[in-house]
Design a protein around this motif. Structure first.
Motif: not given
Length: 452
Positions: A76-88
């Motif tokens: 999540l730390k890796q994706l936080a700056l490059y993805i607007d929203k993460v669907i889990i």
């Protein structure tokens, strides 16, 4: 913006810290079952609203492959700056499904205890995880979706039959892919638990495990060989009773045939699972994030290769992006919310470029445009991201060790990939087939890998 799942959970004892820490030991089986069924009803009644919460064409949103463990803090730390929203995939909703009587009987047949008692350990872990992500849900970085709905087995156990061992359900290329990756092992039962060792050589037996993913992110498939015999036949009515049983032995020829039959069925199941998640991602206007290399490779497979030179089934853009691994997730979200304009610009530009590519169906034109977009984003946006990263390192004094995440963004083209074979697996489903036939855009997915 609302969060339908949390509207229920924050008022439920499922989110009670004391109950979670104690593994819900204070709650009776009946109370726990009823609360989970209430949650299931709440999610199903509000499913349209939940879908709407995830859809935004102006954002770079991704849905993460539901197999394996939930996304950890590191990812999540890796994706936080490059993805607007993460669907889990909603892990609590996954526990609301109940098994019918026939499923219980089949479990008893193979010697595995089976009941509808809630897995309290898994429930506590799921509730703890969802509570931990509350702040990320509030900031709209994470959304939970009942993805497990598309994987739930039918209430009635289907009777499956094939004259060719299910060898014609998928394309020859796909079957070759699965057979190249398959690992089959004998299964033993120990105290009601099925176990197998991948290092053991396959031998004659009536229970096997079929696996394709060597990273063990996707679950394997257990198959039990059974035989049937008629035990009562009424000549007047034509009615008969049939008994299913597990034979003590199996001949070498029958064993080989049954193993191939099982591999084919497992391949179809894996294909359908991936296909359904890819379609769901497209429906909610998201890219699809593969967790394993196997899933990414499966997504890149073509159904009908006519000309390998012109059949560009997997077109990719590659970005090497800095990762703020030494900062807490809370601080990274703060950067995302309060500053980090370059990261925002990267997300916005990448999403905009993907939307522009979605209308292209000519493979040569698509290839040319992807090369242009990849060059432009790497030369401008990734360069700005690196400058922003260096500013953050200086201002916050984080470690000088630079980690990079490789964002490999890929495309399906012209209906030649997974989408093209769906009709064979949706026999009789007219609406489903119609939806797939209308599915013309270049569906995107990516695989994220961390390297130093």
């Amino acid at each position: 913006m609302s969060n339908v799942a949390f509207d229920f959970l924050t008022e439920s004892f499922l989110f009670d810290e004391k109950y979670i820490e104690e593994g819900f030991r204070r709650v009776s089986d009946q109370e726990l079952f009823l609360e989970l069924q209430k949650y299931r009803k709440h999610i199903q009644e509000n499913y349209v609203s939940i879908i709407e919460e995830t859809q935004d064409e102006n954002e770079l949103n991704v849905t993460i492959e539901s197999s394996g463990k939930l996304p950890d803090e590191r990812l999540l730390k890796q994706l936080a700056l490059y993805i607007d929203k993460v669907i889990i995939s909603d892990p609590i909703f996954e526990l609301t499904s109940t098994k019918s009587g026939i499923h219980t009987q089949m479990s008893n047949l193979v010697g595995i205890p089976n009941n509808n008692e809630v897995d309290r350990i898994r429930l506590a872990q799921s509730a703890k995880y969802m509570k931990w992500t509350t702040s990320l849900v509030v900031t709209q970085f994470i959304k939970y979706l009942p993805i497990s709905l598309i994987h739930e087995p039918p209430k009635d156990l289907p009777i499956l039959y094939s004259t060719d061992n299910f060898s014609s359900e998928l394309s020859e290329e796909l079957y070759n892919f699965f057979y190249e990756n398959v690992k089959v092992n004998n299964v033993t039962r120990e105290n009601g638990i099925m176990r197998y060792r991948e290092s053991d050589k396959l031998s004659l037996g009536t229970t096997i495990a079929v696996n394709f993913d060597r990273e063990h992110i996707r679950k394997g498939h257990i198959y039990q060989f059974t035989s049937n015999k008629i035990c009562n036949f009424d000549e007047k009515t034509g009615r008969f009773k049939m008994m299913t049983y597990i034979p003590d032995t199996i001949s070498p020829s029958v064993f080989v045939n049954w193993v191939n039959h099982s591999i084919n069925r497992a391949a179809i199941s894996e294909f359908r699972s991936t296909l359904n998640e890819a379609i769901l991602a497209k429906k909610i206007k998201c890219m699809y994030m593969a967790k394993s290399q196997f899933t990414a490779d499966l997504l890149s497979q073509t159904i009908a290769k006519k000309d390998i030179k012109s059949d560009l089934a997997n077109l990719s853009m590659n970005f090497e992006l800095p990762v703020l691994n030494d900062l807490s997730l809370e601080n990274i979200i703060k950067i995302r919310t309060d500053s980090g304009e370059a990261f925002y610009n990267f997300r916005t530009e990448l999403n905009s470029k993907l939307l522009n590519l979605s209308g292209l169906t000519n493979k040569d034109e698509l290839k040319r445009e992807i090369e242009n977009v990849s060059y432009e984003l790497n030369e401008i946006q990734v360069s700005e991201v690196n400058k922003e990263y260096r500013k953050i390192v200086r201002s916050l004094g984080v470690s000088g060790i630079v980690l990079t995440g490789s964002l490999v963004t890929s495309f399906f083209t012209g209906g030649l990939t997974l989408i093209g074979a769906a009709g064979a697996l949706a026999k009789g489903g007219v609406d489903y087939i119609k939806y797939l036939n209308d599915f013309k855009e270049n569906n995107g997915y990516f695989l994220w890998k961390l390297s130093k």
